[in-house]
Design a protein around this motif. Structure first.
Motif, PDB file in Angstrom:
ATOM      1  N   UNK A 304      10.234  57.114  73.937  1.00 31.39           N
ATOM      2  CA  UNK A 304      10.346  58.500  73.515  1.00 31.39           C
ATOM      3  C   UNK A 304      10.493  59.416  74.711  1.00 31.39           C
ATOM      4  N   UNK A 305      10.546  60.709  74.443  1.00 30.17           N
ATOM      5  CA  UNK A 305      10.605  61.672  75.537  1.00 30.17           C
ATOM      6  C   UNK A 305       9.708  62.865  75.222  1.00 30.17           C
ATOM      7  N   UNK A 306       9.256  63.519  76.281  1.00 32.92           N
ATOM      8  CA  UNK A 306       8.472  64.749  76.129  1.00 32.92           C
ATOM      9  C   UNK A 306       9.431  65.891  75.866  1.00 32.92           C
ATOM     10  N   UNK A 307       9.106  66.726  74.879  1.00 34.81           N
ATOM     11  CA  UNK A 307      10.022  67.805  74.506  1.00 34.81           C
ATOM     12  C   UNK A 307       9.795  69.071  75.324  1.00 34.81           C
ATOM     13  N   UNK A 308       8.813  69.040  76.212  1.00 36.67           N
ATOM     14  CA  UNK A 308       8.597  70.186  77.096  1.00 36.67           C
ATOM     15  C   UNK A 308       7.749  71.289  76.496  1.00 36.67           C
ATOM     16  N   UNK A 309       7.250  71.056  75.272  1.00 35.70           N
ATOM     17  CA  UNK A 309       6.424  72.077  74.615  1.00 35.70           C
ATOM     18  C   UNK A 309       5.144  71.457  74.074  1.00 35.70           C
ATOM     19  N   UNK A 310       4.197  72.329  73.731  1.00 36.83           N
ATOM     20  CA  UNK A 310       2.931  71.849  73.194  1.00 36.83           C
ATOM     21  C   UNK A 310       2.609  72.533  71.871  1.00 36.83           C
ATOM     22  N   UNK A 311       1.776  71.869  71.109  1.00 36.84           N
ATOM     23  CA  UNK A 311       1.242  72.488  69.896  1.00 36.84           C
ATOM     24  C   UNK A 311      -0.257  72.710  70.118  1.00 36.84           C
ATOM     25  N   UNK A 312      -0.869  73.365  69.134  1.00 38.56           N
ATOM     26  CA  UNK A 312      -2.303  73.645  69.250  1.00 38.56           C
ATOM     27  C   UNK A 312      -3.049  72.832  68.198  1.00 38.56           C
TER      28      UNK A 312
END
Length: 829
Positions: A304-312
């Motif tokens: 997979x890859x990191x999408x560069x964003x985060x959730x809470x």
RNA sequence: GCCGGGGUGGCGGAAUGGCAGACGCAGUGGACUUAAAAUCCACUGGGAGAGAUCCCGUGCCGGUUCGAGUCCGGCCCCCGGCACCA
């Protein structure tokens, strides 16, 4: 003496039955109870082989048996005539699919008739004929009207050169024509909303208690209901929440990432905002390149890859990284999963690879004493830890309370999820039912009017075109007017999956000539449900579930007044030869024509039952064939040669039968009993055995009589009765020879319409009973006593038996068990 | 891994907890035949014995029972289905 000539006899009786309409089912018969016996109809392709014959024999024996028991039997046959092979023949051999199909139907019908199957041919159904598919379209429109039809994009197997491929045309992910790798291509297609009935269909399974357990399990798995929780995770960068589905809300505090399916429509947007668009695009391409089979292979490493964003995190407020991962399925749940590495194997592997935190939030229960308890992932239930106020609670309790909490906070809540998906019915093919939809520039997709049905499948199309384009090559077909606004418009050029055709054919048999509607309700309500449905296990989910769905939907529409179409289901076994299922593609078929010519259908029917229990797979054995053939011949010869002795015998008084008379009565009545019982239990292999035993005993007993005894009126009468009874018992299995001898003996009518014989309890046991004598459970001797001897006397006689006496001598008899008519067990010490 | 179905002679397979191997095939011996085929009769789970008989036998281990292929517990093997289902 007359010789047994199967070919001559069988042709003769098939002709007579046809002339007399002997297999005709009577609508609304007030005199008799109905029985609907149905074998799954065939796809007409090539010749019938012995494997087919075995299936149809099972159904036909049941139908013939029920007729003799006095039921009004519906035993129909038809053809599932649309489909791929016919279209392929058109390309390979320049034959029109229609001609190819009709030719195959003709051959099949002839072979089925030659096997002596008692079908009501007046009710024959052909799914490729306009009289039939008119109503397949009618049902489609009805579902449309009910809001159960919709259109959306779905992947198809796509070969650059050959267009859309069916699954069977893309073995191992490669095109069967050119060998190129097949890709998934998104195409807008028609769906039927089967999920609308997911829960009803699931609950309905409970009542299907005359279905094999494994089929019920397979359907339950297919529907795949699971209870869980839907949770919203807030993503600040886009000011939106994303929902995930989980069955393990108790692990919520262990979430260390979220993972999107590559197909998820939010994934690209997130990657863009996160500045990871390039990585995302190449990742998605890489995923698409691997075939579906490969991507979901067991040993496949997760990536997979990191999408560069985060959730809470909804409960802790912590930041959770967003990933896109190839192991997440778009088709299940919401297409996003919460990653709990400590308690899910897949999440664990993913987290290890990308060095994501692993937080343990479930402790194994103490009682499940596990020494290596440090090992993660642990996927079972246990006690929650590291979970704020929930720490210390049991998993089950935690799930319940978290559901409530999440719901109260407006973050989601308890949710039922199904694995079952909607039914994709579009096929990019020519040889199928045209989907009755018109494309109008003003009105969009418009259903055709009921009055304009059928939308006729045109004869003239270019078979050289790619499969998806063939129907479109006929401009007269495509050009039409909008049923809504009347302006010129175009027809839909996809056809329907043949599973739609076969999901209602059993209803059409009830009223096959109906012109205005698919069937008259009162006729379907009279005949349905199918009482005995016989077919292969390969249809355990597909066909059977779609048929159930159609009935549930038609029931809701008020078109029929029942829901479940098949009361009892019988899954017959396959015929194997040389270790493989008998099939044309394997090249191991024994053709029906060849077999019938050599032995005749009476033998064919008998051996196909005799090989083994009908629900089990059996191996072809030439040897057994000879056995059945010889049996039929022996029976024929014995009948013909002894009939003269007995034909004039008249009824005699048998109030006080002699020993010989008793013996004959016993043979007859225990024969009736065995044949009847084995038929009732569908143990057809032992039905054949019972018939053989009956005949063997009869010919033995007669052969042992002196000439003087053979002259006695009573014995002649009993043999006569026995022979006629034998014909009736034989008739469901080997009907032609039974009819021939029935006629030979001067009986009127058909034996297939004769009343099924009844046995008399009094004669089931022999006049003399042999008891086995065991000492401490080991068989040691026997004694013979008169039927009805007092058990006390049996006990005494057993103990007095010389051998027993010597074995028991010097020991203490502790107990003597006498099992009536069976054995005596003497316990000594 | 989960679910379903099975393991009985040389083979296909029988057997409501009651004499395991019905019925059929194959095999052996015999009758008929110039001969063969066909047909008919007898035998045919393994072992010991001249024999009457005896011992062993339904995948393995244990249990319940007067008695277990069958019921219960624990395994082994084969076949089929499902499964990155969150």
């Amino acid at each position: 003496m007359i010789e047994y000539d199967s070919a001559k006899i069988e042709a003769k009786w098939q002709r007579r039955w046809a002339q007399a309409n002997a297999f005709c089912a009577k609508d609304f018969d007030a005199e008799r109870k109905k029985r609907y016996v149905l074998v799954m109809f065939p796809y007409p392709s090539g010749d019938l082989h012995m494997g087919h014959l075995r299936n149809y024999t099972i159904g036909d024996v049941v139908a013939r048996y029920y007729r003799m028991l006095g039921y009004n039997v519906l035993n129909p046959m038809g053809f599932d005539a649309f489909g791929l092979p016919a279209e392929q023949a058109a390309i390979d051999r320049q034959v029109h699919p229609r001609d190819w199909t009709n030719e195959a139907i003709k051959t099949h019908k002839r072979q089925l008739e030659q096997a002596g199957f008692s079908y009501d041919w007046a009710r024959m159904v052909n799914t490729s004929s306009p009289d039939y598919y008119k109503f397949t379209q009618w049902i489609f429109l009805k579902l449309f009207e009910m809001g159960l039809v919709y259109r959306r994009e779905a992947p198809v197997n796509w070969c650059e050169e050959h267009g859309v491929l069916a699954d069977e045309e893309a073995p191992e992910g490669r095109c069967w024509r050119c060998g190129e790798i097949v890709h998934a291509k998104m195409l807008s297609q028609w769906f039927i909303k089967t999920t609308e009935f997911a829960d009803e269909l699931l609950r309905g399974i409970e009542a299907l208690n005359e279905w094999p357990e494994r089929v019920r399990v397979m359907q339950r798995n297919w529907i795949g209901r699971s209870m869980g929780t839907e949770v919203k995770f807030y993503i600040p960068a886009i000011n939106k929440s994303v929902e995930v589905f989980t069955t393990r809300a108790d692990t919520l505090f262990g979430v260390t990432f979220l993972a999107f399916a590559p197909e998820h429509n939010l994934a690209e947007e997130l990657a863009k905002i996160g500045g990871k668009l390039d990585e995302f695009t190449s990742f998605r391409e890489a995923v698409n390149k691997v075939s579906t089979i490969e991507r979901f292979a067991e040993e496949k490493e997760k990536s997979g890859i990191y999408l560069g964003l985060n959730a809470v995190h909804p409960l802790t407020g912590e930041e959770i990284p967003l990933y896109c991962a190839d192991y997440v399925l778009m088709e299940y749940g919401t297409g996003v999963v919460m990653g709990v590495p400590a308690h899910d194997t897949r999440d664990f592997l993913f987290a290890k690879k990308y060095e994501l935190p692993i937080i343990k939030v479930i402790e194994r229960n103490e009682d499940s004493s596990n020494e290596g308890e440090a090992e993660l992932p642990y996927t079972g239930y246990g006690v929650m830890v590291n979970s704020n106020e929930f720490s210390g609670k049991k998993s089950e309790e935690g799930i319940r309370e978290l559901n409530t909490l999440i719901e109260s906070k407006g973050l989601g809540g308890a949710k039922v999820q199904y694995r079952m998906r909607d039914w994709l019915v579009s096929r990019q093919r020519y040889w199928g039912v045209p989907i009755p939809i018109v494309w109008c520039d003003n009105c969009g997709a418009v259903p055709e009017k009921y009055d304009n049905l059928p939308v006729i499948l045109p004869e003239n199309v270019e078979f050289t075109a790619t499969p998806s384009g063939r129907l479109a090559t006929n401009p007269d077909f495509v050009r039409t007017v909008c049923p809504n606004c009347g302006r010129s418009a175009k027809r839909e050029t996809d056809t329907m999956s043949t599973f739609v055709d076969s999901a209602w054919y059993f209803l059409r048999y009830c009223d096959p000539k109906s012109e205005k509607e698919p069937f008259r309700k009162e006729l379907v309500d009279y005949w349905m449900p199918v009482d005995e449905y016989i077919g292969g296990i390969e249809h355990a989910v597909g066909h059977l579930l779609y048929s159930r769905f159609i009935c549930y939907a038609l029931n809701r529409a008020g078109v029929i007044s029942f829901k479940e179409p098949f009361r009892r289901l019988f899954t017959q076994g396959m015929l194997y030869k040389d270790g493989a299922k008998m099939s044309k593609s394997k090249g191991n078929v024994v053709s029906v024509d060849h077999f019938l010519q050599k032995y005749g259908s009476d033998t064919a029917r008998m051996i196909s039952l005799f090989w083994g229990p009908p629900e089990r797979d059996v191996e072809w054995q030439e040897g057994g064939v000879e056995g059945c053939f010889r049996f039929i011949k022996r029976l024929f010869n014995f009948f013909v040669s002894t009939w003269d002795y007995v034909k004039d015998a008249t009824s005699v008084n048998l109030e006080n039968p002699s020993d010989q008379e008793k013996e004959f009565l016993h043979i007859i009545h225990s024969g009736i009993y065995d044949v009847t019982e084995t038929l009732n239990n569908w143990h057809f292999n032992t039905t054949v055995s019972s018939l053989m035993i009956l005949f063997n005993r009869l010919s033995d007993a007669w052969g042992k009589l002196s000439d003087k005894q053979k002259g006695l009126m009573s014995l002649r009468f009993l043999l006569k009765e026995a022979l006629l009874t034998l014909l009736k018992l034989l008739s469901p299995i080997s009907p032609h020879v039974a009819e021939e001898l029935w006629e030979f003996s001067g009986q009127s009518g058909f034996v297939m319409h004769a009343e099924w014989p009844k046995y008399d309890e009094r004669f089931l046991k022999r006049a003399e009973i042999e008891y086995g004598i065991s000492i401490n459970g080991k068989p040691r001797s026997t004694i013979t006593v008169q039927l009805g001897t007092d058990l006390e006397d049996v006990r005494r006689l057993a103990l007095e038996e010389p051998k027993v006496k010597s074995l028991v001598a010097g020991k203490k008899v502790i107990r003597v068990i006498v099992v009536p008519d069976r054995l005596v067990n003497i316990v000594v010490r």
